[in-house]
Design a protein around this motif. Sequence first.
Motif, PDB file in Angstrom:
ATOM      1  N   VAL A   1      -0.565   0.029  -5.322  1.00 12.94           N
ATOM      2  CA  VAL A   1      -0.072  -1.312  -5.664  1.00 12.94           C
ATOM      3  C   VAL A   1       1.437  -1.386  -5.419  1.00 12.94           C
ATOM      4  N   GLY A   2       2.141  -0.342  -5.812  1.00 14.62           N
ATOM      5  CA  GLY A   2       3.594  -0.322  -5.644  1.00 14.62           C
ATOM      6  C   GLY A   2       4.020  -0.471  -4.200  1.00 14.62           C
ATOM      7  N   TRP A   3       3.251   0.110  -3.286  1.00 14.83           N
ATOM      8  CA  TRP A   3       3.609  -0.010  -1.871  1.00 14.83           C
ATOM      9  C   TRP A   3       3.631  -1.476  -1.437  1.00 14.83           C
ATOM     10  N   SER A   4       2.638  -2.231  -1.825  1.00 20.27           N
ATOM     11  CA  SER A   4       2.587  -3.652  -1.440  1.00 20.27           C
ATOM     12  C   SER A   4       3.818  -4.395  -1.934  1.00 20.27           C
ATOM     13  N   TRP A   5       4.239  -4.082  -3.138  1.00 22.09           N
ATOM     14  CA  TRP A   5       5.402  -4.763  -3.697  1.00 22.09           C
ATOM     15  C   TRP A   5       6.682  -4.353  -2.988  1.00 22.09           C
ATOM     16  N   LEU A   6       6.802  -3.090  -2.609  1.00 23.08           N
ATOM     17  CA  LEU A   6       8.005  -2.655  -1.891  1.00 23.08           C
ATOM     18  C   LEU A   6       8.040  -3.227  -0.479  1.00 23.08           C
ATOM     19  N   PHE A   7       6.928  -3.129   0.233  1.00 27.13           N
ATOM     20  CA  PHE A   7       6.902  -3.569   1.623  1.00 27.13           C
ATOM     21  C   PHE A   7       6.933  -5.092   1.728  1.00 27.13           C
ATOM     22  N   PHE A   8       5.962  -5.740   1.113  1.00 24.47           N
ATOM     23  CA  PHE A   8       5.841  -7.190   1.256  1.00 24.47           C
ATOM     24  C   PHE A   8       6.653  -7.972   0.229  1.00 24.47           C
ATOM     25  N   GLY A   9       6.626  -7.534  -1.006  1.00 26.77           N
ATOM     26  CA  GLY A   9       7.321  -8.282  -2.051  1.00 26.77           C
ATOM     27  C   GLY A   9       8.830  -8.217  -1.933  1.00 26.77           C
ATOM     28  N   LEU A  10       9.349  -7.015  -1.709  1.00 30.32           N
ATOM     29  CA  LEU A  10      10.810  -6.834  -1.626  1.00 30.32           C
ATOM     30  C   LEU A  10      11.328  -6.763  -0.192  1.00 30.32           C
ATOM     31  N   HIS A  11      10.418  -6.753   0.782  1.00 31.76           N
ATOM     32  CA  HIS A  11      10.790  -6.676   2.204  1.00 31.76           C
ATOM     33  C   HIS A  11      11.621  -5.432   2.488  1.00 31.76           C
ATOM     34  N   ARG A  12      11.146  -4.291   1.989  1.00 32.18           N
ATOM     35  CA  ARG A  12      11.871  -3.021   2.144  1.00 32.18           C
ATOM     36  C   ARG A  12      10.975  -1.991   2.840  1.00 32.18           C
ATOM     37  N   PRO A  13      10.774  -2.121   4.150  1.00 32.43           N
ATOM     38  CA  PRO A  13       9.880  -1.200   4.856  1.00 32.43           C
ATOM     39  C   PRO A  13      10.282   0.273   4.752  1.00 32.43           C
ATOM     40  N   THR A  14      11.568   0.565   4.776  1.00 26.79           N
ATOM     41  CA  THR A  14      11.986   1.968   4.702  1.00 26.79           C
ATOM     42  C   THR A  14      11.669   2.553   3.327  1.00 26.79           C
ATOM     43  N   LEU A  15      11.998   1.831   2.284  1.00 25.75           N
ATOM     44  CA  LEU A  15      11.680   2.294   0.934  1.00 25.75           C
ATOM     45  C   LEU A  15      10.161   2.391   0.743  1.00 25.75           C
ATOM     46  N   ALA A  16       9.435   1.427   1.299  1.00 28.57           N
ATOM     47  CA  ALA A  16       7.973   1.458   1.221  1.00 28.57           C
ATOM     48  C   ALA A  16       7.420   2.691   1.938  1.00 28.57           C
ATOM     49  N   PHE A  17       8.039   3.077   3.048  1.00 25.49           N
ATOM     50  CA  PHE A  17       7.586   4.269   3.764  1.00 25.49           C
ATOM     51  C   PHE A  17       7.763   5.518   2.905  1.00 25.49           C
ATOM     52  N   VAL A  18       8.893   5.632   2.235  1.00 29.25           N
ATOM     53  CA  VAL A  18       9.131   6.775   1.350  1.00 29.25           C
ATOM     54  C   VAL A  18       8.066   6.803   0.242  1.00 29.25           C
ATOM     55  N   GLU A  19       7.795   5.634  -0.329  1.00 33.61           N
ATOM     56  CA  GLU A  19       6.776   5.546  -1.373  1.00 33.61           C
ATOM     57  C   GLU A  19       5.397   5.878  -0.818  1.00 33.61           C
ATOM     58  N   LEU A  20       5.149   5.499   0.433  1.00 32.33           N
ATOM     59  CA  LEU A  20       3.858   5.768   1.054  1.00 32.33           C
ATOM     60  C   LEU A  20       3.646   7.274   1.250  1.00 32.33           C
TER      61      LEU A  20
END
Length: 164
Positions: free
Chosen positions: A98-117
């Motif tokens: 769930v957190g990945w969706s919020w980082l990538f799409f919600g906050l528009h932070r692909p790099t941070l989302a990648f780290v979380e992924l």
Amino acid sequence: MTSRSRPAQVVALAGFVAVVAVAGALGSWATYPSLRHWYEGLRKPSWTPPGWLFGPVWSTLYLLMAASAWRVWRRDDAPAGRRKEALACWGFQLALNVGWSWLFFGLHRPTLAFVELVALWLAILATIVATARVDRPAAWMLAPYLAWVTFAGALNGTIARLNP
């Protein structure tokens, strides 16, 4: 395998399905508002899947996750500590999902989302290992999820690189 009654098993399965449905809904809540106005405008690799594919894939993966957790829950012939460990890992990876969706799409932070992924990928692997100690078929049910998240990681990483 289990001494639980059939009604208890049905209720438990419905409960696991409900939990993954809530997780999917929370992820969708972050995703859908950004699809048209943000995601479509990103540079993406040529191998990006068509948008219509994501819904059926995630629905299938969530159902497999629910069935896997349910199988672990049913295995009252396995040590309780191992079942609890597998289900704790399962819950943790679902929260990261769930957190990945919020980082990538919600906050528009692909790099941070990648780290979380990357953390999500490791959590899925830990869930598979813990689940295999309780029920091997349940662990194998998570293999498509790990494969998809591996692909999603490559896609997320490429999008992050193409859109600094």
